[in-house]
Design a protein around this motif. Structure first.
Motif, mmCIF file in Angstrom:
data_model
loop_
_atom_site.group_PDB
_atom_site.id
_atom_site.type_symbol
_atom_site.label_atom_id
_atom_site.label_comp_id
_atom_site.label_asym_id
_atom_site.label_seq_id
_atom_site.Cartn_x
_atom_site.Cartn_y
_atom_site.Cartn_z
ATOM 1 N N UNK A 1 0.812 -1.221 0.000
ATOM 2 C CA UNK A 1 0.000 0.000 0.000
ATOM 3 C C UNK A 1 0.848 1.274 0.000
ATOM 4 N N UNK A 2 2.160 1.141 0.262
ATOM 5 C CA UNK A 2 3.063 2.288 0.157
ATOM 6 C C UNK A 2 3.170 2.770 -1.283
ATOM 7 N N UNK A 3 2.841 1.904 -2.256
ATOM 8 C CA UNK A 3 2.914 2.269 -3.668
ATOM 9 C C UNK A 3 1.724 3.116 -4.106
ATOM 10 N N UNK A 4 0.623 3.045 -3.387
ATOM 11 C CA UNK A 4 -0.623 3.692 -3.814
ATOM 12 C C UNK A 4 -0.468 5.203 -4.038
ATOM 13 N N UNK A 5 0.136 5.972 -3.136
ATOM 14 C CA UNK A 5 0.240 7.423 -3.391
ATOM 15 C C UNK A 5 1.036 7.760 -4.653
ATOM 16 N N UNK A 6 2.053 6.963 -4.973
ATOM 17 C CA UNK A 6 2.833 7.217 -6.185
ATOM 18 C C UNK A 6 2.020 6.864 -7.434
ATOM 19 N N UNK B 1 -1.941 8.228 -12.364
ATOM 20 C CA UNK B 1 -3.202 7.746 -12.921
ATOM 21 C C UNK B 1 -4.010 8.838 -13.618
ATOM 22 N N UNK B 2 -4.197 8.651 -14.928
ATOM 23 C CA UNK B 2 -4.958 9.592 -15.759
ATOM 24 C C UNK B 2 -6.464 9.360 -15.686
ATOM 25 N N UNK C 1 -7.772 7.119 -4.390
ATOM 26 C CA UNK C 1 -6.768 6.353 -3.644
ATOM 27 C C UNK C 1 -7.410 5.152 -2.956
ATOM 28 N N UNK C 2 -8.649 5.291 -2.490
ATOM 29 C CA UNK C 2 -9.344 4.147 -1.881
ATOM 30 C C UNK C 2 -9.553 3.027 -2.897
ATOM 31 N N UNK C 3 -9.958 3.377 -4.110
ATOM 32 C CA UNK C 3 -10.130 2.365 -5.156
ATOM 33 C C UNK C 3 -8.803 1.708 -5.506
ATOM 34 N N UNK C 4 -7.742 2.516 -5.595
ATOM 35 C CA UNK C 4 -6.422 1.947 -5.866
ATOM 36 C C UNK C 4 -6.007 0.981 -4.757
ATOM 37 N N UNK C 5 -6.252 1.341 -3.518
ATOM 38 C CA UNK C 5 -5.913 0.454 -2.400
ATOM 39 C C UNK C 5 -6.661 -0.867 -2.504
ATOM 40 N N UNK C 6 -7.940 -0.793 -2.839
ATOM 41 C CA UNK C 6 -8.739 -2.011 -3.001
ATOM 42 C C UNK C 6 -8.172 -2.871 -4.128
ATOM 43 N N UNK C 7 -7.825 -2.242 -5.227
ATOM 44 C CA UNK C 7 -7.279 -2.988 -6.367
ATOM 45 C C UNK C 7 -5.935 -3.609 -6.026
ATOM 46 N N UNK C 8 -5.091 -2.875 -5.324
ATOM 47 C CA UNK C 8 -3.799 -3.435 -4.909
ATOM 48 C C UNK C 8 -3.993 -4.625 -3.974
#
Length: 141
Positions: free
Chosen positions: A14-19, A24-25, A30-37
């Motif tokens: 999850x450390x990768x999510x902010x980067x 992301x275009x 960020x919540x959706x990205x966290x779920x996907x990760x």
């Protein structure tokens, strides 16, 4: 600067999510990205990182598969280096590390997609020896 390249442990993903959010275009939250990760780490996926001491400053997702046209292949995904670290040759060093990592794992090829509008990345990938083989299509369901 004490730069190190390594694979993120699953509990550090999850450390990768902010980067990745900065890259992301599609304006995914960020919540959706966290779920996907959280789903991705249970698939054929790893995330390589660039660290300056303990600070994560760059990422590259790696998807693994075997393809009929390229053999055992890794797909680089969501490659991002923090703005303050660009222009220092880190991308080249990072990809050299990734190539060696993949060769040691027995992979034959690496491929990737990049946004059409990201001209800076196109130049980088051409310089790395990547060739355009086709178009990437996406349809929302």
């Amino acid at each position: 600067m004490a730069i190190q390249f390594k694979i993120l442990e699953k509990d550090q993903i999850f450390a990768a999510v902010p980067l990745v959010y900065k890259l992301n275009d599609f304006k995914v939250t960020e919540d959706s990205l966290s779920q996907r990760f959280s789903e991705m780490i249970n698939q054929n996926y790893e995330c390589a990182g660039i660290y300056d001491n303990e600070k994560l400053i760059g990422v590259c997702g790696l998807w693994y598969c075997t393809r009929h046209y390229s053999g055992k292949s890794a797909e680089a995904d969501h490659v991002y280096i923090d703005d303050g670290y660009r222009g220092q040759g880190l991308g080249k060093k990072f990809f050299d590390w990734i190539y060696n990592y993949l060769i040691n794992k027995g992979f034959e090829t690496i491929e990737l997609n990049t946004y059409v509008s990201n001209n800076q990345s196109h130049k980088f990938y051409f310089n790395e020896g990547f060739k355009i083989l086709g178009y990437h299509f996406l349809k929302k369901l």
